[in-house]
Design an enzyme around this catalytic site. Structure first.
Site, PDB file in Angstrom:
ATOM      1  N   ARG A   1       2.804   3.931   3.935  1.00  0.00           N
ATOM      2  CA  ARG A   1       2.107   3.889   2.635  1.00  0.00           C
ATOM      3  C   ARG A   1       1.043   4.977   2.499  1.00  0.00           C
ATOM      4  O   ARG A   1      -0.143   4.701   2.382  1.00  0.00           O
ATOM      5  CB  ARG A   1       1.493   2.515   2.384  1.00  0.00           C
ATOM      6  CG  ARG A   1       2.506   1.406   2.284  1.00  0.00           C
ATOM      7  CD  ARG A   1       1.878   0.113   1.800  1.00  0.00           C
ATOM      8  NE  ARG A   1       2.862  -0.950   1.653  1.00  0.00           N
ATOM      9  CZ  ARG A   1       2.620  -2.150   1.155  1.00  0.00           C
ATOM     10  NH1 ARG A   1       1.390  -2.440   0.757  1.00  0.00           N
ATOM     11  NH2 ARG A   1       3.574  -3.060   1.056  1.00  0.00           N
TER      12      ARG A   1
ATOM     13  N   ASP B   1     -10.308  -9.103  -0.688  1.00  0.00           N
ATOM     14  CA  ASP B   1      -9.017  -9.395  -0.074  1.00  0.00           C
ATOM     15  C   ASP B   1      -8.744  -8.511   1.128  1.00  0.00           C
ATOM     16  O   ASP B   1      -7.671  -8.561   1.714  1.00  0.00           O
ATOM     17  CB  ASP B   1      -7.884  -9.287  -1.094  1.00  0.00           C
ATOM     18  CG  ASP B   1      -7.722  -7.868  -1.638  1.00  0.00           C
ATOM     19  OD1 ASP B   1      -8.484  -6.979  -1.213  1.00  0.00           O
ATOM     20  OD2 ASP B   1      -6.835  -7.656  -2.478  1.00  0.00           O
TER      21      ASP B   1
ATOM     22  N   ASP C   1      -6.804  -5.205   4.971  1.00  0.00           N
ATOM     23  CA  ASP C   1      -5.582  -5.050   4.181  1.00  0.00           C
ATOM     24  C   ASP C   1      -5.300  -3.555   4.032  1.00  0.00           C
ATOM     25  O   ASP C   1      -5.055  -2.876   5.007  1.00  0.00           O
ATOM     26  CB  ASP C   1      -5.749  -5.763   2.836  1.00  0.00           C
ATOM     27  CG  ASP C   1      -4.430  -5.912   2.084  1.00  0.00           C
ATOM     28  OD1 ASP C   1      -3.386  -5.534   2.637  1.00  0.00           O
ATOM     29  OD2 ASP C   1      -4.442  -6.401   0.940  1.00  0.00           O
TER      30      ASP C   1
ATOM     31  N   ASP D   1      -6.484   0.665  -2.632  1.00  0.00           N
ATOM     32  CA  ASP D   1      -5.528   0.100  -3.584  1.00  0.00           C
ATOM     33  C   ASP D   1      -5.973   0.431  -5.001  1.00  0.00           C
ATOM     34  O   ASP D   1      -7.166   0.331  -5.321  1.00  0.00           O
ATOM     35  CB  ASP D   1      -5.437  -1.424  -3.453  1.00  0.00           C
ATOM     36  CG  ASP D   1      -4.589  -1.865  -2.261  1.00  0.00           C
ATOM     37  OD1 ASP D   1      -4.323  -1.018  -1.387  1.00  0.00           O
ATOM     38  OD2 ASP D   1      -4.214  -3.050  -2.212  1.00  0.00           O
TER      39      ASP D   1
END
Length: 225
Positions: A103, A23, A47, A51
């Site tokens: 982030r 992704d 992205d 993560d």
């Protein structure tokens, strides 16, 4: 471009699953534990850079250098994934450098220890979250951007002040420069842990030395790095 599914062996001899096209995350940690990411240099993924989702825990991200990216780290993918309440992640001795937006990390649920990192650049905010994560920031250096609207280190989302003021977000011995400020909330937990539970922090004034070699190492096989 054409792409295909393959059935591949997963994380044990009897765990198989379908693996499809990525992704776009540089490193994706899914339902995994006991992970150490150390001395990497990352930038410009499709992205996120890193993560960690779906109950992943016991993760350390250390001694790394991140640049030129929008959404850097996401810990917990959704408010409905309450399994991430078990998540424990340490972010230590990293350099968050040029061209970063937000982030660093962005957290849902869990316990996040952010210790002795060098935040020299961000455009929106540095540390954010929702769904009541516990975030302990210790001994980091935060150099705010010149934009007067981006001085705040923290960002809480999808909650009123009456809700987020109970979240345990604490700053301890952080060095805040160029107008940077951290809005604390909840209980002061920074000194409630032993050295066996969390990494012992140095004051933020030590960060330039602690992160001097952040990023990929230039090593030769058979010789010291």
């Amino acid at each position: 471009k054409q792409w295909y599914q393959r059935r591949v062996r997963g994380d044990s001899v009897d765990h198989y699953g379908y693996r499809t096209r990525s992704d776009g995350d540089g490193i994706s940690i899914f339902a995994s534990s006991n992970i150490w990411i150390d001395h990497v240099s990352m930038w410009s993924c499709s992205d996120g850079l890193i993560d960690a989702i779906m109950g992943s825990t016991a993760i350390t991200i250390s001694n790394s250098h991140f640049t030129r990216h929008n959404e850097v780290m996401l810990f917990g993918a959704s408010e409905v994934h309450t399994i991430d309440r078990l998540m424990q992640i340490t972010v230590a001795f990293n350099h968050f450098g040029q061209g970063l937006v937000q982030r660093m990390p962005r957290c849902r649920w869990g316990f996040i220890h952010v210790v002795n990192n060098d935040y020299t650049h961000w455009q929106k905010y540095a540390i954010g979250g929702s769904s009541k994560p516990t975030i302990i920031s210790q001994g980091n250096r935060f150099i705010a951007p010149d934009d007067i609207n981006s001085k705040q280190i923290t960002k809480r989302e999808y909650a009123t002040e009456n809700q987020w003021k109970t979240w345990n977000w604490r700053s301890d011995r952080d060095l805040m420069m160029n107008g940077a400020f951290f809005i604390p909330s909840g209980e002061d937990l920074a000194h409630n842990f032993t050295r066996f539970q969390v990494i012992k922090s140095k004051p933020g004034t030590f960060v330039t030395r602690l992160t001097r070699y952040a990023g990929a190492l230039d090593c030769t096989k058979g010789k010291p790095c």
